[in-house]
Motif scaffolding. Sequence first.
Motif: not given
Ligand code: GH3
Length: 397
Positions: A225, A259-264, A271, A278, A300-301, A371, A375
């Motif tokens: 990626l 990354v902070d609150h990446f899910k958000r 996505h 990233l 992930g992030e 965190k 953050r």
């Molecule tokens: P925090 O600030 O505590 O780190 O919260 P967060 O939302 O960043 O952490 P969490 O672990 O809850 O979420 C990570 C998210 O990253 C969930 C997953 O779907 C997303 N993710 C993981 N890999 C990828 C990717 O390659 N691309 C994208 N777009 N999202 C990804």
Amino acid sequence: MLNALSLLLVTTAFSVVMLLVLSSLAGSKVAGIREWGQANALAILALLLFASRGVLPDLLSIEVANGMYIATIALMYAGFRRHVGLPVPESLLLAGGVATLAAVAVFHYAWDSLPLRSVAVSTYYASICFAIAVTLPVPPDRRLRYPFAFTRIAASVLGVIHLSRALFYGMEAWSPMVFLDASTYNLMFFGAGTLALPALTLGAVMMSNAQVIAETAYAADHDHLTGAPSRRAFFAAAEREHARAQRRGSGLGLLLVDVDHFKRINDTHGHATGDQVLRDLVTHAQEVIRKIDYCARLGGEEFAVLLPDANHETALAVAERVRAALDRALQLGPDTIPVAYTVSIGVAMLEPEEAFAGLMVRADKALYAAKAGGRNRVASAETMARAGGVEGSEARR
Ligand code: GH3
Ligand code: MG
Ligand code: MG
């Protein structure tokens, strides 16, 4: 006893083997494989037709056989051009091939001369062999150099042999000769001439293998990626740097970046936008770390930066530069709202005799503290230890 016919049949067998080897690479998507395969298939037919001189009509064993033989080297050249990403000069190859074949027909029907037919075909062969040698570059990737050099040298040697054959037969044109003549020089030229294709195909197969290996190694060592080094490459680098730091007693720092609150971000913008963040992160982190630092995607992030030859102050400074550089709003298009993002960073310094896993655990604890501390900040395992716990994490905003 060695004779021209057995040489022809041995070369045909070589071409069959080469075709089988090329078929094993068919799924590799290496550019040029198709043309090289076609060249060898055509060579098998041409060589069998040559071997049938006197059995089949002359039109088949002379014009058709030579036409196919001419096409084989043109196809090999086309394959090499495509392999290195260059356009194929089709009209030029075709014009040269047609002219050569016309000369073969003239020196058959108008003025029957086997030596002059050999001159025509060998001149075309020599030109294309030299063109192959000139076309193949010295590749920047060291792993590709040997097969490229092998092929360049093989093409040059074959070019010289064909050129000598053309000159020799040109000078001897008046002397009577028969195809499949068993004289020493005829056998020598014949053998070298017919081995041209298997030798070039061997080079092509070596080049293809080297490319497949290089691509596989690249894919294993890089994240698809973001293009950053992969988790696998990171731990290999970590092992090297860990050993070096312990051997020399130099400092080794580690940053864990998340990354902070990446899910958000994913939930709000999608996505695909998360993916862009990233990529953006890697680009901007690379800009502010030192040349010797090594930034990789762990998954992930989450990213890691190895800091060789660093003390605590340097590590904190690099971490703070990365944090500030990644406190960003990513503008994806003229009409889209910018995507703001931030990162939290955990820092740790390798302690004497510490295993790399221990360093990872302490950096991860520091990241957790960053965190927990709100953050978009840097926390250091060393500072935390001095202050006696998570509460001591520094907020550097
Ligand atoms: P925090 O600030 O505590 O780190 O919260 P967060 O939302 O960043 O952490 P969490 O672990 O809850 O979420 C990570 C998210 O990253 C969930 C997953 O779907 C997303 N993710 C993981 N890999 C990828 C990717 O390659 N691309 C994208 N777009 N999202 C990804
Ligand atoms: Mg996160
Ligand atoms: Mg995470």
